[in-house]
Design a protein around this motif. Structure first.
Motif, PDB file in Angstrom:
ATOM      1  N   ILE A 100       0.846  -1.201   0.000  1.00  0.00           N
ATOM      2  CA  ILE A 100       0.000   0.000   0.000  1.00  0.00           C
ATOM      3  C   ILE A 100       0.877   1.245   0.000  1.00  0.00           C
ATOM      4  CG2 ILE A 100      -1.623   1.371   1.377  1.00  0.00           C
ATOM      5  CD1 ILE A 100      -2.837  -1.349   2.301  1.00  0.00           C
ATOM      6  N   GLU A 101       1.886   1.262   0.858  1.00  0.00           N
ATOM      7  CA  GLU A 101       2.785   2.414   0.944  1.00  0.00           C
ATOM      8  C   GLU A 101       3.454   2.690  -0.407  1.00  0.00           C
ATOM      9  OE1 GLU A 101       6.873   3.598   3.282  1.00  0.00           O
ATOM     10  OE2 GLU A 101       5.447   2.279   4.295  1.00  0.00           O
ATOM     11  N   SER A 102       3.911   1.644  -1.063  1.00  0.00           N
ATOM     12  CA  SER A 102       4.550   1.791  -2.365  1.00  0.00           C
ATOM     13  C   SER A 102       3.561   2.309  -3.406  1.00  0.00           C
ATOM     14  CB  SER A 102       5.134   0.452  -2.808  1.00  0.00           C
ATOM     15  OG  SER A 102       5.684   0.557  -4.090  1.00  0.00           O
ATOM     16  N   PHE A 103       2.353   1.761  -3.421  1.00  0.00           N
ATOM     17  CA  PHE A 103       1.339   2.181  -4.387  1.00  0.00           C
ATOM     18  C   PHE A 103       0.981   3.657  -4.203  1.00  0.00           C
ATOM     19  CE2 PHE A 103      -3.246   2.789  -5.330  1.00  0.00           C
ATOM     20  CZ  PHE A 103      -3.204   2.625  -6.702  1.00  0.00           C
ATOM     21  N   VAL A 104       0.755   4.068  -2.963  1.00  0.00           N
ATOM     22  CA  VAL A 104       0.396   5.457  -2.682  1.00  0.00           C
ATOM     23  C   VAL A 104       1.535   6.389  -3.108  1.00  0.00           C
ATOM     24  CG1 VAL A 104      -0.081   7.106  -0.818  1.00  0.00           C
ATOM     25  CG2 VAL A 104      -1.263   4.905  -0.868  1.00  0.00           C
ATOM     26  N   GLY A 105       2.771   6.001  -2.822  1.00  0.00           N
ATOM     27  CA  GLY A 105       3.921   6.799  -3.239  1.00  0.00           C
ATOM     28  C   GLY A 105       4.034   6.900  -4.750  1.00  0.00           C
ATOM     29  N   HIS A 106       3.870   5.761  -5.432  1.00  0.00           N
ATOM     30  CA  HIS A 106       3.919   5.758  -6.902  1.00  0.00           C
ATOM     31  C   HIS A 106       2.811   6.633  -7.483  1.00  0.00           C
ATOM     32  CE1 HIS A 106       6.666   2.234  -7.161  1.00  0.00           C
ATOM     33  NE2 HIS A 106       6.962   2.806  -8.314  1.00  0.00           N
ATOM     34  N   LEU A 107       1.618   6.534  -6.911  1.00  0.00           N
ATOM     35  CA  LEU A 107       0.492   7.312  -7.421  1.00  0.00           C
ATOM     36  C   LEU A 107       0.784   8.806  -7.303  1.00  0.00           C
ATOM     37  CD1 LEU A 107      -2.300   6.880  -8.647  1.00  0.00           C
ATOM     38  CD2 LEU A 107      -3.243   6.891  -6.335  1.00  0.00           C
ATOM     39  N   GLN A 108       1.356   9.236  -6.190  1.00  0.00           N
ATOM     40  CA  GLN A 108       1.684  10.652  -6.016  1.00  0.00           C
ATOM     41  C   GLN A 108       2.772  11.099  -6.993  1.00  0.00           C
ATOM     42  OE1 GLN A 108       0.163  13.021  -4.007  1.00  0.00           O
ATOM     43  NE2 GLN A 108       1.387  14.318  -5.343  1.00  0.00           N
TER      44      GLN A 108
END
Length: 163
Positions: A100-108
């Motif tokens: 989740i942390e990686s996905f949220v970072g990538h999305l930003q």
């Protein structure tokens, strides 16, 4: 024997339906994220109006096996994931928190990249005119995505000095 195997097959299918229908939205979101991370690519595409247009509904999308998830869907998924209470067994099975942390970072980062690409296109940079497209795997690291964003930002600064 045939009847018995038919009953077993029917029961297995029914069991699978019950299992899929009884998962909470946050658990379904975790499994969806797992599938996106395994085979998904972020896609930014500059449209003919000079805007970055993720297909189909905004400036960013994710493609997985020919299926396209637009910006609205990705933001909704992010919201569900950030509100999810992750059961310990799923944390262990999927590594959900780090995923989740990686996905949220990538999305930003990809959203910021879309803004930079839009500015490059709107300011007339020849390389970033339609049909320009930028793809990024969800499996890549955040540091690599940040480096790509920094490179686009540096190019924007250089372009702004020239024109």
């Amino acid at each position: 024997l045939w009847h018995l195997s038919n009953i077993v097959g029917t029961f297995d299918a029914l069991s699978e339906v019950f299992e899929k229908q009884t998962k909470s939205p946050s658990i379904k979101s975790l499994y969806e994220l797992r599938d996106l991370v395994k085979a998904g690519n972020f896609v930014l595409q500059v449209d003919s109006n000079g805007r970055t247009a993720g297909r189909p509904d905004g400036n960013l999308s994710v493609q997985v096996d020919g299926k396209v998830y637009g910006t609205e869907h990705l933001l909704d998924l992010r919201s569900k994931l950030l509100m999810a209470e992750i059961p310990p067994e799923l944390e262990e099975e999927l590594g959900a928190s780090s995923m989740i942390e990686s996905f949220v970072g990538h999305l930003q980062i990809m959203s910021d990249t879309a803004d930079v690409l839009q500015t490059l296109c709107a300011s007339g940079h020849a390389h970033y005119q339609p049909p320009f497209e930028h793809m990024r795997s969800l499996q890549g690291g955040l540091s690599q995505a940040s480096a790509e964003l920094e490179a686009f930002q540096a190019e924007l600064e250089e372009w702004a000095r020239r024109v």
